[in-house]
Design a protein around this motif. Structure first.
Motif, mmCIF file in Angstrom:
data_model
loop_
_atom_site.group_PDB
_atom_site.id
_atom_site.type_symbol
_atom_site.label_atom_id
_atom_site.label_comp_id
_atom_site.label_asym_id
_atom_site.label_seq_id
_atom_site.Cartn_x
_atom_site.Cartn_y
_atom_site.Cartn_z
ATOM 1 N N ASP A 69 10.281 4.644 -29.597
ATOM 2 C CA ASP A 69 11.047 5.219 -30.702
ATOM 3 C C ASP A 69 10.448 4.771 -32.033
ATOM 4 O OD1 ASP A 69 11.796 2.555 -30.817
ATOM 5 O OD2 ASP A 69 13.849 2.914 -30.130
ATOM 6 N N ARG A 70 11.136 5.136 -33.129
ATOM 7 C CA ARG A 70 10.632 4.829 -34.469
ATOM 8 C C ARG A 70 10.446 3.323 -34.663
ATOM 9 N NH1 ARG A 70 10.051 7.744 -38.927
ATOM 10 N NH2 ARG A 70 10.938 9.525 -37.817
ATOM 11 N N GLU A 71 11.358 2.529 -34.151
ATOM 12 C CA GLU A 71 11.280 1.083 -34.312
ATOM 13 C C GLU A 71 10.032 0.529 -33.633
ATOM 14 O OE1 GLU A 71 14.255 -2.647 -33.493
ATOM 15 O OE2 GLU A 71 13.726 -1.389 -31.783
ATOM 16 N N LEU A 72 9.786 0.937 -32.399
ATOM 17 C CA LEU A 72 8.630 0.422 -31.681
ATOM 18 C C LEU A 72 7.333 0.881 -32.334
ATOM 19 C CD1 LEU A 72 8.188 -0.068 -27.926
ATOM 20 C CD2 LEU A 72 6.362 1.046 -29.200
ATOM 21 N N ILE A 73 7.259 2.167 -32.702
ATOM 22 C CA ILE A 73 6.046 2.680 -33.346
ATOM 23 C C ILE A 73 5.765 1.916 -34.635
ATOM 24 C CG2 ILE A 73 4.963 4.697 -34.404
ATOM 25 C CD1 ILE A 73 5.218 4.895 -31.365
ATOM 26 N N ALA A 74 6.826 1.634 -35.407
ATOM 27 C CA ALA A 74 6.656 0.899 -36.658
ATOM 28 C C ALA A 74 6.114 -0.502 -36.418
ATOM 29 C CB ALA A 74 7.987 0.820 -37.404
ATOM 30 N N GLY A 75 6.401 -1.076 -35.260
ATOM 31 C CA GLY A 75 5.953 -2.428 -34.950
ATOM 32 C C GLY A 75 4.540 -2.511 -34.425
ATOM 33 N N TYR A 90 7.259 14.958 -23.792
ATOM 34 C CA TYR A 90 6.940 13.714 -24.489
ATOM 35 C C TYR A 90 8.063 13.272 -25.414
ATOM 36 C CZ TYR A 90 5.349 17.416 -27.699
ATOM 37 O OH TYR A 90 5.264 18.557 -28.472
ATOM 38 N N ASP A 91 9.286 13.702 -25.129
ATOM 39 C CA ASP A 91 10.419 13.313 -25.962
ATOM 40 C C ASP A 91 10.702 11.800 -25.957
ATOM 41 O OD1 ASP A 91 11.170 14.877 -23.384
ATOM 42 O OD2 ASP A 91 12.796 13.424 -23.561
ATOM 43 N N PRO A 92 10.245 10.996 -24.960
ATOM 44 C CA PRO A 92 10.471 9.542 -25.078
ATOM 45 C C PRO A 92 9.598 8.867 -26.130
ATOM 46 C CG PRO A 92 10.219 10.198 -22.772
ATOM 47 C CD PRO A 92 9.756 11.352 -23.612
ATOM 48 N N VAL A 93 8.706 9.628 -26.768
ATOM 49 C CA VAL A 93 7.860 9.084 -27.837
ATOM 50 C C VAL A 93 8.212 9.809 -29.134
ATOM 51 C CG1 VAL A 93 5.503 8.622 -28.617
ATOM 52 C CG2 VAL A 93 6.008 8.677 -26.158
ATOM 53 N N ASP A 94 8.495 9.064 -30.185
ATOM 54 C CA ASP A 94 8.819 9.664 -31.480
ATOM 55 C C ASP A 94 7.534 10.161 -32.125
ATOM 56 O OD1 ASP A 94 9.480 10.224 -34.163
ATOM 57 O OD2 ASP A 94 11.153 8.801 -34.107
ATOM 58 N N VAL A 95 7.254 11.449 -31.935
ATOM 59 C CA VAL A 95 5.986 12.002 -32.412
ATOM 60 C C VAL A 95 5.910 11.981 -33.934
ATOM 61 C CG1 VAL A 95 6.856 14.378 -32.320
ATOM 62 C CG2 VAL A 95 4.400 13.969 -32.245
ATOM 63 N N HIS A 96 7.027 12.141 -34.607
ATOM 64 C CA HIS A 96 7.005 12.145 -36.072
ATOM 65 C C HIS A 96 6.715 10.749 -36.621
ATOM 66 C CE1 HIS A 96 8.291 16.281 -36.120
ATOM 67 N NE2 HIS A 96 9.245 15.981 -35.262
ATOM 68 N N ALA A 97 7.191 9.718 -35.934
ATOM 69 C CA ALA A 97 6.852 8.351 -36.323
ATOM 70 C C ALA A 97 5.361 8.099 -36.099
ATOM 71 C CB ALA A 97 7.687 7.351 -35.535
ATOM 72 N N CYS A 98 4.823 8.644 -35.011
ATOM 73 C CA CYS A 98 3.382 8.516 -34.748
ATOM 74 C C CYS A 98 2.569 9.192 -35.850
ATOM 75 C CB CYS A 98 3.034 9.126 -33.395
ATOM 76 S SG CYS A 98 3.624 8.207 -31.962
ATOM 77 N N ILE A 99 2.967 10.405 -36.198
ATOM 78 C CA ILE A 99 2.249 11.153 -37.232
ATOM 79 C C ILE A 99 2.280 10.396 -38.553
ATOM 80 C CG2 ILE A 99 2.375 13.244 -38.656
ATOM 81 C CD1 ILE A 99 3.264 14.728 -36.077
ATOM 82 N N ALA A 100 3.446 9.858 -38.906
ATOM 83 C CA ALA A 100 3.580 9.122 -40.170
ATOM 84 C C ALA A 100 2.667 7.897 -40.218
ATOM 85 C CB ALA A 100 5.034 8.712 -40.378
ATOM 86 N N LYS A 101 2.391 7.336 -39.041
ATOM 87 C CA LYS A 101 1.573 6.121 -38.992
ATOM 88 C C LYS A 101 0.106 6.414 -38.686
ATOM 89 C CE LYS A 101 1.980 1.328 -37.736
ATOM 90 N NZ LYS A 101 2.897 0.272 -37.310
ATOM 91 N N GLY A 102 -0.229 7.691 -38.503
ATOM 92 C CA GLY A 102 -1.618 8.040 -38.215
ATOM 93 C C GLY A 102 -2.030 7.766 -36.792
#
Length: 347
Positions: A69-75, A90-102
């Motif tokens: 999720d967003r929290e894990l991707i941010a970490g 792939y709904d168990p992965v926050d794709v928008h958080a991934c995109i924001a982080k490159g």
């Protein structure tokens, strides 16, 4: 330091392929963290996940570290550039958080097409012919269920409406030609690979009005939650059937149950549910409904193909800077796609 590649779940069928595909590219590290906090802490300098570039993940890893999720991707550290998800959905992965982080995210389309389509075919046949109901009756030593011949139908000649003619929908369209069935479909765009026997409907409601069996094959995203709701269900022909092998939340469950209760829908075949593994007990009161516990890809052949395809996405990225199965959301971010062309020189 060679790039680190995290295997964030157990490889069941393709364990010999991990070293063969990735062993010469980077250091393979198997995640053994007991929880999310411990997992994220190991990315710090000196940690065993430091320098990780690619991550392989599969849904079983959520039992310890949770979904991505967003929290894990941010970490995750800035070194992480690719997450290879094992699964078509792939709904168990926050794709928008991934995109924001490159971070780039891939899935495994194609590897699941046959298994999921054959699951949908089973549900289609079972609901039209009422086979699951008949089996339950026999196991209760009651022989044939009373009145089953008044609700069962032949498959041949019926109209199958496919919502989302991607790889799985196309494979189902091929399979039902054995009867044959008329095949009509609606997608965001006409599929250029669709055979001539698949009739495209730009207007989804016009398609629904001609549909005997609706099979749902759209991914779960923010814009598809409850996509098949009260309005669309009521646009279906009276006494039609809904099949769902996509994701449970794509269908408004309350609207589906209501249509079964008042007889607008003759039956339903469900392999997926909104709150798995929980199943709404109201479904158990409908003898005409066929239920499966998310069996779409539960076979060793498909699961091995999925594991290998996810590993290949990591290999392709680490060796060429590209991956074949980048999920569709990245098409809306041309800057990221342009940046991907330059990744290889930095690996």
């Amino acid at each position: 330091m060679p790039p680190r590649i995290l295997i964030c779940s157990t490889i069941v069928w393709a364990h010999d392929d991990v070293k063969a595909l990735l062993g010469d590219i980077g250091e393979i590290v198997y995640v053994d963290s007991p929880d999310r906090k411990a997992f994220l802490s190991e990315f710090k300098p000196g940690g065993k996940y430091e320098g990780t570039i690619g991550i392989y993940r599969e849904n079983t890893s959520a039992s310890k570290i949770g979904v991505f999720d967003r929290e894990l991707i941010a970490g995750l550290p800035s070194s992480v550039k690719w997450i290879a998800h094992n699964g078509a959905g792939y709904d168990p992965v926050d794709v928008h958080a991934c995109i924001a982080k490159g971070i780039y995210l891939s899935n495994t389309p194609g590897a699941v097409d046959d298994a999921t389509a054959t699951t949908a075919l089973y549900l289609l046949i079972s609901t039209l012919r009422q086979y699951a109901r008949a089996e339950r009756s026999l196991r209760e030593l009651k022989w044939k269920p009373e009145g089953v011949n008044k609700v069962a139908h032949d498959v041949t000649g019926k109209t199958l409406g496919i919502l989302g003619l991607g790889g799985i929908g196309l494979r189902l369209a091929e399979l039902v030609q054995s009867f044959p069935m008329r095949v009509i479909y609606h997608s965001r765009h006409r599929n250029p690979n669709a055979p001539s026997y698949c009739e495209y409907f730009e207007n989804v409601e016009e398609m629904l009005a001609q549909t005997d069996v609706l099979s749902v094959h759209v991914p779960l995203r923010q814009d598809t939650v409850g996509l098949v709701g009260e309005k669309w269900i009521r646009k279906l022909k009276p006494k039609s059937i809904i099949i769902n092998t996509a994701r449970g939340k794509v269908i408004d469950e309350e609207a589906l149950i209501k249509a079964l209760e008042d007889g607008h829908l003759a039956a339903a075949g469900l392999d997926v549910f909104p709150n798995e593994p929980e199943v709404n007990p109201r479904f158990f009161g409908f003898p005409q409904v066929t239920l499966l516990p998310h069996m779409g890809t539960e076979n060793q052949d498909s699961q091995r193909k999925m594991e290998v395809r996810a590993l290949m996405n990591l290999k392709d990225f680490l060796t060429t800077g590209r991956g074949k199965d980048l999920v569709i959301e990245y098409n809306q971010h041309p800057a990221l796609l342009t940046a991907l062309q330059k990744v290889k020189s930095k690996l």
